[in-house]
Design an enzyme around this catalytic site. Structure first.
Site, PDB file in Angstrom:
ATOM      1  N   TYR A 116       2.266 -22.210 -31.797  1.00  0.00           N
ATOM      2  CA  TYR A 116       2.911 -22.981 -32.821  1.00  0.00           C
ATOM      3  C   TYR A 116       4.628 -23.281 -31.985  1.00  0.00           C
ATOM      4  O   TYR A 116       5.229 -23.077 -30.677  1.00  0.00           O
ATOM      5  CB  TYR A 116       3.241 -22.564 -34.101  1.00  0.00           C
ATOM      6  CG  TYR A 116       1.441 -22.620 -34.976  1.00  0.00           C
ATOM      7  CD1 TYR A 116       0.682 -22.885 -34.772  1.00  0.00           C
ATOM      8  CD2 TYR A 116       1.997 -20.602 -35.134  1.00  0.00           C
ATOM      9  CE1 TYR A 116      -0.357 -23.009 -35.213  1.00  0.00           C
ATOM     10  CE2 TYR A 116       0.566 -20.257 -35.805  1.00  0.00           C
ATOM     11  CZ  TYR A 116      -0.486 -21.073 -35.339  1.00  0.00           C
ATOM     12  OH  TYR A 116      -2.263 -21.047 -36.406  1.00  0.00           O
ATOM     13  N   ARG A 163       9.536 -14.450 -37.267  1.00  0.00           N
ATOM     14  CA  ARG A 163       7.966 -13.744 -36.084  1.00  0.00           C
ATOM     15  C   ARG A 163       8.152 -14.090 -34.751  1.00  0.00           C
ATOM     16  O   ARG A 163       8.635 -15.374 -34.420  1.00  0.00           O
ATOM     17  CB  ARG A 163       7.255 -13.732 -36.996  1.00  0.00           C
ATOM     18  CG  ARG A 163       5.106 -13.695 -36.441  1.00  0.00           C
ATOM     19  CD  ARG A 163       4.872 -13.377 -37.068  1.00  0.00           C
ATOM     20  NE  ARG A 163       3.690 -12.265 -37.027  1.00  0.00           N
ATOM     21  CZ  ARG A 163       2.185 -12.841 -37.992  1.00  0.00           C
ATOM     22  NH1 ARG A 163       1.820 -13.682 -38.421  1.00  0.00           N
ATOM     23  NH2 ARG A 163       1.781 -11.280 -37.646  1.00  0.00           N
ATOM     24  N   ARG A 203      -4.882  -8.128 -43.374  1.00  0.00           N
ATOM     25  CA  ARG A 203      -6.474  -9.015 -43.694  1.00  0.00           C
ATOM     26  C   ARG A 203      -6.903  -6.956 -43.903  1.00  0.00           C
ATOM     27  O   ARG A 203      -7.361  -7.107 -45.252  1.00  0.00           O
ATOM     28  CB  ARG A 203      -6.972  -8.436 -42.617  1.00  0.00           C
ATOM     29  CG  ARG A 203      -6.892  -9.700 -41.835  1.00  0.00           C
ATOM     30  CD  ARG A 203      -7.894  -9.913 -40.932  1.00  0.00           C
ATOM     31  NE  ARG A 203      -7.445  -9.439 -39.770  1.00  0.00           N
ATOM     32  CZ  ARG A 203      -8.157  -8.894 -38.211  1.00  0.00           C
ATOM     33  NH1 ARG A 203      -9.769  -9.515 -38.243  1.00  0.00           N
ATOM     34  NH2 ARG A 203      -8.191  -8.530 -37.302  1.00  0.00           N
ATOM     35  N   CYS A 220     -12.897 -13.949 -42.989  1.00  0.00           N
ATOM     36  CA  CYS A 220     -11.920 -14.714 -43.532  1.00  0.00           C
ATOM     37  C   CYS A 220     -11.993 -15.992 -42.644  1.00  0.00           C
ATOM     38  O   CYS A 220     -10.804 -16.498 -42.864  1.00  0.00           O
ATOM     39  CB  CYS A 220     -10.841 -13.507 -43.767  1.00  0.00           C
ATOM     40  SG  CYS A 220     -10.545 -12.238 -42.146  1.00  0.00           S
TER      41      CYS A 220
END
Length: 649
Positions: free
Chosen positions: A176, A223, A321, A350
């Site tokens: 990103y 992160r 998860r 998911c």
């Protein structure tokens, strides 16, 4: 009460904020926000359930810092403006009332932001680089644009602080915007925002400085990628330098992840990855910094989380998860009831649900993403001990039994075979499917906990069921195997997929043809290829057409490595004594071909089976269906129909 997992339940601190244990639910896109970025009731309930379930620190999904660019999901949480503060404040309050902490992950999609979600705008990044995933070249950002984005991140942090959020996380991983600046794979700049590690990190360090100036000692986590897993990208040695740079800039914690969209199976792993496979990334980073390190490591079991903490891999374990599959993961671990934890199977349902523009769903848990509709508190407990008969012990039948038992019915489950799990039991046989077996064990444990009367080796007919005097009947007897209508199927060397997987027939060193290239065929081939030369015969051009691409591509690469051949566009015409007769379906004039084989395994799939439902419907007043007998599907459809279809019996 005895304390299980000592390390897991130690208090921790990030930037002065006390966190009650070492379990973090790291950020995952969930599609639960409203179309304009508000924290919807569904999203708030999703995080509240995990806070109530014992989680120490919750990171929200990637949250937009700019309303005009950088969106990656049509229903993505946003904190870009003052109007978003109120719903985020409500979310913080709902999490805090259960004793958990919550950080908002601040995000801009950069080169991964689709134009369709951003008013047609071309993606932006540090350099004009082709994105091999979406085929787009990002525009190279000017210094003015970089300055604008820095201000948007700072303003978003101010809004988070105003909303009562405990801290923020800067998303500088996964390719990103911030991550694309850090990575030499995507940053080719020659000004002060490119070149050296310090320069590539400059956009992030300037955001940290801006937040410090505006918010004071407000906790900031970043992160980062421990590796991009692409040539020319972030390596572990490079990540260590990034970590030291960000620590020096004032980051309070680091969250170590890995991979970019080009290597997405390493980022959101399907079932073919082992727990802890990436632990060296976080452990190496942690060895070079003094601030806390958080890391995801494909954790399924509490014991794995404890071991990673004991080994010094990280200071906090990311169980994302895992808590999506079971919001009570932490509480159950603390109580020593691991047998009741619904564990992530790595099936990717998911991720699939959100990528397809829907809201979050989970095969293991039919309530996930639907907490405002189906949580246990909404159950109508009208059973009054009356008998309900469930026919079939696959995931649909077991889920139906569990839901009905919670509704205070006395549930009698009849299973024809000597084992529970139905088709899911067969799915436990191929390699890397141990978590499906774990899921079946968990459903069994839940039924035992709730007092479900399970009766094995019982063939359910009208007379058998009538003798049990049921208030209602649930038909979950599964589908029927699809059998090609061709000559030669009665030959001794032709076998069903079920017989092959259950070991009723065994062969090694043989040339085997698996008929059917869907998920069942691919996984059957995976099981057989260890000791045999296997060819998959598929009549279409696409193997595993209904599988999620991340799972399909990984399995196909494994099959290729193991020497399995794929014969596409070939339809079975007949089985002969020493081989197959096939029709090639992709030529203008269909032509016949022969292939010599020793054994043939039919794995075409299954179809609905309504016969028993109609029989029961004629004999009893209240009859519902669940699972494959309605329509063939995955474990998701099984657990959902098992839950939903008995809600108002």
């Amino acid at each position: 009460m005895e304390m299980h997992y000592q390390k897991l339940f130690e208090k921790g601190y990030i930037g002065g904020v006390e966190i009650r244990n070492r379990v973090a639910m790291t950020a995952m896109g969930n599609g639960l926000a409203s179309w304009d970025g508000e924290a919807s009731p569904e999203l708030i309930r999703f995080y509240e359930d995990r806070a109530r379930g014992g989680c120490g620190l919750i990171f929200t999904e990637f949250t937009r810092v700019d309303e005009t660019s950088g969106a990656c999901n049509p229903n993505q949480l946003c904190i870009a403006t003052r109007k978003h503060v109120r719903s985020v404040q409500r979310m913080a309050e709902r999490v805090h009332r259960h004793g958990a902490r919550i950080f908002v992950q601040l995000h801009h999609g950069g080169r991964e932001a689709p134009p369709a979600l951003n008013d047609g705008k071309q993606p932006m990044g540090p350099s004009a680089i082709l994105n091999k995933v979406n085929g787009l070249v990002s525009t190279e950002m000017t210094k003015e644009e970089i300055g604008y984005i820095i201000k948007k991140f700072v303003a978003a942090a101010v809004n988070c602080q105003k909303a009562g959020i405990d801290g923020v996380e800067l998303h500088a991983a996964h390719g990103y915007l911030l991550g694309s600046f850090i990575s030499p794979y995507t940053n080719k700049r020659t000004d002060e925002y490119g070149g050296s590690v310090q320069n590539c990190c400059r956009i992030v360090t300037e955001i940290i400085n801006g937040i410090r100036a505006a918010c004071g000692r407000y906790p900031i986590c970043v992160r980062i990628n421990g590796s991009d897993f692409v040539e020319g990208g972030i390596t572990l040695a490079y990540a260590v330098e990034v970590a030291k740079t960000l620590e020096a800039a004032g980051a309070d914690a680091l969250n170590v992840s890995c991979a970019v969209y080009e290597t997405v199976p390493n980022m959101i792993e399907p079932n073919y990855y082992e727990e802890g496979w990436r632990k060296e990334l976080a452990k190496t980073v942690k060895a070079h910094v003094k601030i806390p390190v958080i890391a995801v490591n494909t954790i399924k079991f509490p014991a794995t989380a404890e071991k990673l903490l004991e080994e010094g891999v990280s200071d906090f374990v990311g169980v994302s998860r895992g808590q999506m599959a079971d919001p009570e993961w932490v509480n159950k671990a603390r109580a020593g009831r691991e047998d009741l934890i619904r564990k992530c199977m790595g099936c990717m349902q998911c991720n699939k649900s959100v990528v397809q523009d829907g809201y979050l769903s989970c095969a293991a848990n039919p309530v996930t993403g639907r907490g405002t509709m189906y949580n246990d508190e909404y159950l109508i407990r009208s059973g009054a001990g009356r008998n309900v008969v469930v026919i079939g012990g696959g995931p649909a039948g077991m889920q139906a039994a569990i839901t009905l038992a919670k509704r205070a019915f006395h549930v009698i489950l009849l299973e024809q075979k000597s084992y529970l799990g139905g088709m899911a039991y067969l799915a436990t046989v191929p390699p890397h499917k141990t978590m499906v077996a774990e899921f079946i064990k968990t459903l069994e444990a839940e039924m035992k906990e709730l007092g479900v009367d399970v009766r094995m080796n019982v063939t359910a007919d009208v007379a058998t069921v009538k003798a049990l005097e049921p208030y209602a009947v649930v038909v979950a007897n599964g589908g029927m195997e699809i059998v090609p209508q061709v000559a030669g199927l009665d030959s001794a060397h032709v076998h069903t997929m079920e017989d092959a997987l259950l070991g009723k027939v065994k062969f090694s060193g043989r040339k085997v043809a698996v008929i059917g290239g869907g998920m069942v065929g691919l996984e059957t081939a995976h099981y057989l290829c260890k000791d045999n030369q296997v060819t998959i015969v598929e009549m279409t051009a696409t193997p595993g057409a209904t599988m999620y691409p991340t799972v399909r591509n990984k399995l196909l690469s494994i099959l290729k490595e193991d020497g399995v051949e794929l014969l596409l566009n070939h339809a079975l015409t007949a089985v002969e004594k020493d081989g197959l007769l096939m029709t090639c379906t992709d030529s203008e004039e269909p032509k016949q071909e022969r292939m010599a084989v020793d054994e043939v395994v039919i794995a075409v799939g299954r179809k609905p089976n309504m016969d028993l439902y109609h029989e029961m419907g004629a004999a009893f007043e209240r009859v519902v269906q669940a699972g494959d007998c309605i329509a063939g599907g995955s474990i998701l459809e099984a657990t959902r129909t098992g839950n939903d279809n008995v809600w108002f019996l």
